[in-house]
Design a protein around this motif. Sequence first.
Motif, PDB file in Angstrom:
ATOM      1  N   PHE A 186       0.835  -1.204   0.000  1.00 49.42           N
ATOM      2  CA  PHE A 186       0.000   0.000   0.000  1.00 49.42           C
ATOM      3  C   PHE A 186       0.863   1.244   0.000  1.00 49.42           C
ATOM      4  CE2 PHE A 186      -2.040   3.622   1.977  1.00 49.42           C
ATOM      5  CZ  PHE A 186      -3.136   3.744   1.144  1.00 49.42           C
ATOM      6  N   ASP A 187       0.380   2.233  -0.727  1.00 51.64           N
ATOM      7  CA  ASP A 187       1.018   3.542  -0.688  1.00 51.64           C
ATOM      8  C   ASP A 187       0.023   4.576  -1.193  1.00 51.64           C
ATOM      9  OD1 ASP A 187       3.244   5.370  -0.420  1.00 51.64           O
ATOM     10  OD2 ASP A 187       3.196   5.482  -2.594  1.00 51.64           O
ATOM     11  N   GLN A 188       0.149   5.775  -0.654  1.00 56.15           N
ATOM     12  CA  GLN A 188      -0.721   6.869  -1.130  1.00 56.15           C
ATOM     13  C   GLN A 188      -0.416   7.204  -2.589  1.00 56.15           C
ATOM     14  OE1 GLN A 188      -1.601   9.979   2.086  1.00 56.15           O
ATOM     15  NE2 GLN A 188       0.429   9.307   2.660  1.00 56.15           N
ATOM     16  N   GLY A 189       0.791   6.859  -3.041  1.00 59.97           N
ATOM     17  CA  GLY A 189       1.145   7.084  -4.445  1.00 59.97           C
ATOM     18  C   GLY A 189       0.240   6.289  -5.374  1.00 59.97           C
ATOM     19  N   GLN A 190       0.038   5.004  -5.033  1.00 63.11           N
ATOM     20  CA  GLN A 190      -0.849   4.172  -5.884  1.00 63.11           C
ATOM     21  C   GLN A 190      -2.283   4.669  -5.801  1.00 63.11           C
ATOM     22  OE1 GLN A 190      -0.619   0.447  -3.864  1.00 63.11           O
ATOM     23  NE2 GLN A 190       1.607   0.511  -3.979  1.00 63.11           N
ATOM     24  N   ALA A 191      -2.679   5.014  -4.580  1.00 62.28           N
ATOM     25  CA  ALA A 191      -4.093   5.302  -4.356  1.00 62.28           C
ATOM     26  C   ALA A 191      -4.518   6.644  -4.932  1.00 62.28           C
ATOM     27  CB  ALA A 191      -4.387   5.266  -2.848  1.00 62.28           C
ATOM     28  N   TYR A 192      -3.701   7.675  -4.745  1.00 57.85           N
ATOM     29  CA  TYR A 192      -4.158   8.968  -5.286  1.00 57.85           C
ATOM     30  C   TYR A 192      -3.113   9.856  -5.929  1.00 57.85           C
ATOM     31  CZ  TYR A 192      -4.391   9.082  -0.084  1.00 57.85           C
ATOM     32  OH  TYR A 192      -4.211   8.861   1.242  1.00 57.85           O
ATOM     33  N   PHE A 193      -1.866   9.884  -5.452  1.00 58.15           N
ATOM     34  CA  PHE A 193      -0.937  10.828  -6.097  1.00 58.15           C
ATOM     35  C   PHE A 193      -0.614  10.383  -7.534  1.00 58.15           C
ATOM     36  CE2 PHE A 193       0.412  11.378  -1.493  1.00 58.15           C
ATOM     37  CZ  PHE A 193      -0.471  12.429  -1.308  1.00 58.15           C
ATOM     38  N   GLY A 194      -0.440   9.056  -7.719  1.00 59.72           N
ATOM     39  CA  GLY A 194      -0.145   8.554  -9.075  1.00 59.72           C
ATOM     40  C   GLY A 194      -1.236   8.939 -10.069  1.00 59.72           C
ATOM     41  N   PRO A 195      -2.514   8.611  -9.784  1.00 62.27           N
ATOM     42  CA  PRO A 195      -3.576   8.991 -10.722  1.00 62.27           C
ATOM     43  C   PRO A 195      -3.600  10.494 -11.010  1.00 62.27           C
ATOM     44  CG  PRO A 195      -4.420   7.416  -9.130  1.00 62.27           C
ATOM     45  CD  PRO A 195      -3.018   7.724  -8.705  1.00 62.27           C
ATOM     46  N   VAL A 196      -3.275  11.298  -9.993  1.00 66.36           N
ATOM     47  CA  VAL A 196      -3.318  12.757 -10.203  1.00 66.36           C
ATOM     48  C   VAL A 196      -2.102  13.214 -11.021  1.00 66.36           C
ATOM     49  CG1 VAL A 196      -3.253  14.965  -8.977  1.00 66.36           C
ATOM     50  CG2 VAL A 196      -4.809  13.181  -8.236  1.00 66.36           C
ATOM     51  N   ILE A 197      -0.953  12.587 -10.801  1.00 65.08           N
ATOM     52  CA  ILE A 197       0.220  12.903 -11.641  1.00 65.08           C
ATOM     53  C   ILE A 197      -0.096  12.514 -13.088  1.00 65.08           C
ATOM     54  CG2 ILE A 197       2.644  12.282 -12.124  1.00 65.08           C
ATOM     55  CD1 ILE A 197       3.028  12.034  -9.045  1.00 65.08           C
ATOM     56  N   MET A 198      -0.802  11.385 -13.249  1.00 65.03           N
ATOM     57  CA  MET A 198      -1.166  10.942 -14.599  1.00 65.03           C
ATOM     58  C   MET A 198      -2.054  11.992 -15.278  1.00 65.03           C
ATOM     59  SD  MET A 198      -2.302   7.095 -15.509  1.00 65.03           S
ATOM     60  CE  MET A 198      -1.807   6.494 -13.959  1.00 65.03           C
ATOM     61  N   GLU A 199      -2.900  12.628 -14.473  1.00 66.26           N
ATOM     62  CA  GLU A 199      -3.849  13.594 -15.031  1.00 66.26           C
ATOM     63  C   GLU A 199      -3.203  14.965 -15.287  1.00 66.26           C
ATOM     64  OE1 GLU A 199      -8.212  15.232 -13.651  1.00 66.26           O
ATOM     65  OE2 GLU A 199      -7.457  13.414 -12.728  1.00 66.26           O
ATOM     66  N   TYR A 200      -2.345  15.389 -14.374  1.00 65.59           N
ATOM     67  CA  TYR A 200      -1.839  16.772 -14.468  1.00 65.59           C
ATOM     68  C   TYR A 200      -0.352  16.870 -14.819  1.00 65.59           C
ATOM     69  CZ  TYR A 200      -6.149  18.361 -12.196  1.00 65.59           C
ATOM     70  OH  TYR A 200      -7.469  18.638 -11.900  1.00 65.59           O
ATOM     71  N   GLY A 201       0.384  15.760 -14.756  1.00 61.33           N
ATOM     72  CA  GLY A 201       1.837  15.827 -14.882  1.00 61.33           C
ATOM     73  C   GLY A 201       2.327  15.978 -16.312  1.00 61.33           C
ATOM     74  N   THR A 202       3.568  16.423 -16.440  1.00 65.45           N
ATOM     75  CA  THR A 202       4.228  16.419 -17.750  1.00 65.45           C
ATOM     76  C   THR A 202       4.627  14.976 -18.050  1.00 65.45           C
ATOM     77  OG1 THR A 202       6.388  16.688 -16.733  1.00 65.45           O
ATOM     78  CG2 THR A 202       5.208  18.726 -17.344  1.00 65.45           C
ATOM     79  N   GLU A 203       4.990  14.695 -19.292  1.00 63.60           N
ATOM     80  CA  GLU A 203       5.397  13.328 -19.632  1.00 63.60           C
ATOM     81  C   GLU A 203       6.631  12.933 -18.799  1.00 63.60           C
ATOM     82  OE1 GLU A 203       3.347  11.503 -21.211  1.00 63.60           O
ATOM     83  OE2 GLU A 203       4.672   9.764 -21.084  1.00 63.60           O
ATOM     84  N   ALA A 204       7.543  13.906 -18.605  1.00 64.45           N
ATOM     85  CA  ALA A 204       8.762  13.609 -17.827  1.00 64.45           C
ATOM     86  C   ALA A 204       8.391  13.250 -16.386  1.00 64.45           C
ATOM     87  CB  ALA A 204       9.697  14.819 -17.865  1.00 64.45           C
ATOM     88  N   GLN A 205       7.430  13.983 -15.805  1.00 69.13           N
ATOM     89  CA  GLN A 205       7.011  13.673 -14.416  1.00 69.13           C
ATOM     90  C   GLN A 205       6.367  12.298 -14.356  1.00 69.13           C
ATOM     91  OE1 GLN A 205       4.564  17.158 -13.786  1.00 69.13           O
ATOM     92  NE2 GLN A 205       6.151  18.202 -12.599  1.00 69.13           N
ATOM     93  N   LYS A 206       5.557  11.983 -15.372  1.00 67.55           N
ATOM     94  CA  LYS A 206       4.897  10.667 -15.372  1.00 67.55           C
ATOM     95  C   LYS A 206       5.942   9.553 -15.431  1.00 67.55           C
ATOM     96  CE  LYS A 206       0.964  12.484 -17.878  1.00 67.55           C
ATOM     97  NZ  LYS A 206       0.145  12.389 -19.062  1.00 67.55           N
ATOM     98  N   MET A 207       6.923   9.716 -16.345  1.00 74.02           N
ATOM     99  CA  MET A 207       7.929   8.652 -16.506  1.00 74.02           C
ATOM    100  C   MET A 207       8.819   8.544 -15.265  1.00 74.02           C
ATOM    101  SD  MET A 207       7.024   7.201 -19.178  1.00 74.02           S
ATOM    102  CE  MET A 207       8.230   5.888 -19.142  1.00 74.02           C
ATOM    103  N   GLN A 208       9.047   9.673 -14.603  1.00 69.17           N
ATOM    104  CA  GLN A 208       9.882   9.627 -13.393  1.00 69.17           C
ATOM    105  C   GLN A 208       9.163   8.938 -12.233  1.00 69.17           C
ATOM    106  OE1 GLN A 208      10.917  13.507 -11.794  1.00 69.17           O
ATOM    107  NE2 GLN A 208      12.271  12.635 -10.226  1.00 69.17           N
ATOM    108  N   HIS A 209       7.877   9.276 -12.058  1.00 65.84           N
ATOM    109  CA  HIS A 209       7.219   8.834 -10.813  1.00 65.84           C
ATOM    110  C   HIS A 209       6.323   7.604 -10.934  1.00 65.84           C
ATOM    111  CE1 HIS A 209       8.743  12.190  -8.584  1.00 65.84           C
ATOM    112  NE2 HIS A 209       8.261  13.061  -9.469  1.00 65.84           N
ATOM    113  N   LEU A 210       5.650   7.441 -12.082  1.00 68.37           N
ATOM    114  CA  LEU A 210       4.617   6.388 -12.107  1.00 68.37           C
ATOM    115  C   LEU A 210       5.193   4.967 -12.079  1.00 68.37           C
ATOM    116  CD1 LEU A 210       2.002   8.103 -14.466  1.00 68.37           C
ATOM    117  CD2 LEU A 210       2.089   8.063 -11.967  1.00 68.37           C
ATOM    118  N   PRO A 211       6.207   4.630 -12.910  1.00 65.39           N
ATOM    119  CA  PRO A 211       6.690   3.235 -12.850  1.00 65.39           C
ATOM    120  C   PRO A 211       7.183   2.807 -11.454  1.00 65.39           C
ATOM    121  CG  PRO A 211       7.392   4.276 -14.886  1.00 65.39           C
ATOM    122  CD  PRO A 211       6.824   5.372 -14.031  1.00 65.39           C
TER     123      PRO A 211
END
Length: 397
Positions: free
Chosen positions: A95-120
Amino acid sequence: MADLAAFKRDARAWLEDNCPLSIRQPNRTAGDTVLAGPNKQFPNKDAEVWFQRMLEKRWITPGWPAEYGGGGLSAGEAKILKREMARLKCPSPVFDQGQAYFGPVIMEYGTEAQKMQHLPPIARGDTRWCQGYSEPGAGSDLASLKTRADDKGDHFLVNGTKIWTSGADKSDWIFCLVRTDFEAPKHQGISVLLIDMNTEGISTSPIELISGKSEFCQTFLDDVKVPKENLLGELNAGWAIAKRVLQYERKLMSGEEFFSAQGPDVVATAKKYIGTDEQGKIKNHKLRSEITRHLMHNHADLLNGTRIFFSAKTEDADPNLPLIMKYSATMELKNRDELMLSILGNRGLSWDDDEFNREEQVASQSWASTKAYTIAGGTSEVQLNIIAKRALGLPSR
Ligand SMILES: Cc1cc2nc3c(=O)[nH]c(=O)nc-3n(C[C@H](O)[C@H](O)[C@H](O)COP(=O)(O)OP(=O)(O)OC[C@H]3O[C@@H](n4cnc5c(N)ncnc54)[C@H](O)[C@@H]3O)c2cc1C
């Protein structure tokens, strides 16, 4: 629909084959939860096996696109998987808050570089995130926050303090709300920064709790240099992003996993501790009707969850229904635990003493911790204000 039925069959079979029976148990404690991060602590070997299998299947974030490390399931398939996991009492592998909500929000608002840095890394359970929202003077009135980020050309200089930051001392990143416009109305001068917790100038101090354990920290940010590329979304447009996170957080706290996978079997416990009459019914009439009311409430929440899900993209969608779900589910969790203590009687006075069995220990610990769910992510009183204003259209005062 036929595809979903086939998916359900396959998912169920896979879960039955791959989730070790030893961890498919009710009565879990906080200590059974595997938290994300580079140094994950598994409570036992089976929990590690389960994590590895889910990781290989990419089902830690089953509904995320494959390019960001997710399982690529459709929203319908991901929902079915969650329900099957709850039904079979399969715990979240990590479990992590990243999976639950920060990741989905980065996916929605982030730049491609932010997505590639944080989501995987989030999808692998490799990073732990914390939430830098509340401050000593800004809880329910979050928009009053004072932590400031001054523009210094190529970076922001951040100063201020956050409080009740769950797990801050063990987190790798903080999703941090900061003020970037000091003249604008309070909701319009807020931005979101993604800050590496190892940056110089960040320190944390655990806050001792009544249980003796500490989950919370106060987080201090003193002259913390944050690169400009760590700004999420537009400058000064952070309030909308902050609210989006809260929507995910409240949705998580309304979800069926909250009241099914982790929960005790109230009926079986009552039969064991109170006993049954000659018809096999729980002996105590008052308790029996309270248990029935609780089960009906849970079932109504479950049906409402299904209704929200399947009507989300249709004209029948009721925009007010999601507003009541966090309030309804978390208040009922508290009621359930009151009920459990009534059922256990003196045995409900346990904590972690060997004299009490696991069921009893979990019940009393859960009773203390579910109180927090009606505070975290927005208190019940504030939720009622939102329902009054947005759903019922009542005046503010
Ligand atoms: C388990 C848990 C984990 C948390 N984790 C985090 C975290 O990781 N990061 C983070 O930033 N924060 C976290 N929080 C903090 C949480 O977001 C705040 O506690 C919450 O927003 C309430 O703020 P407060 O504690 O300052 O209470 P206050 O806002 O001071 O409220 C005090 C009381 O007044 C009531 N009240 C306030 N305003 C109104 C109103 N307008 N109308 C009616 N009643 C009102 C509230 O309902 C409450 O009962 C966590 C809290 C808990 C319990």
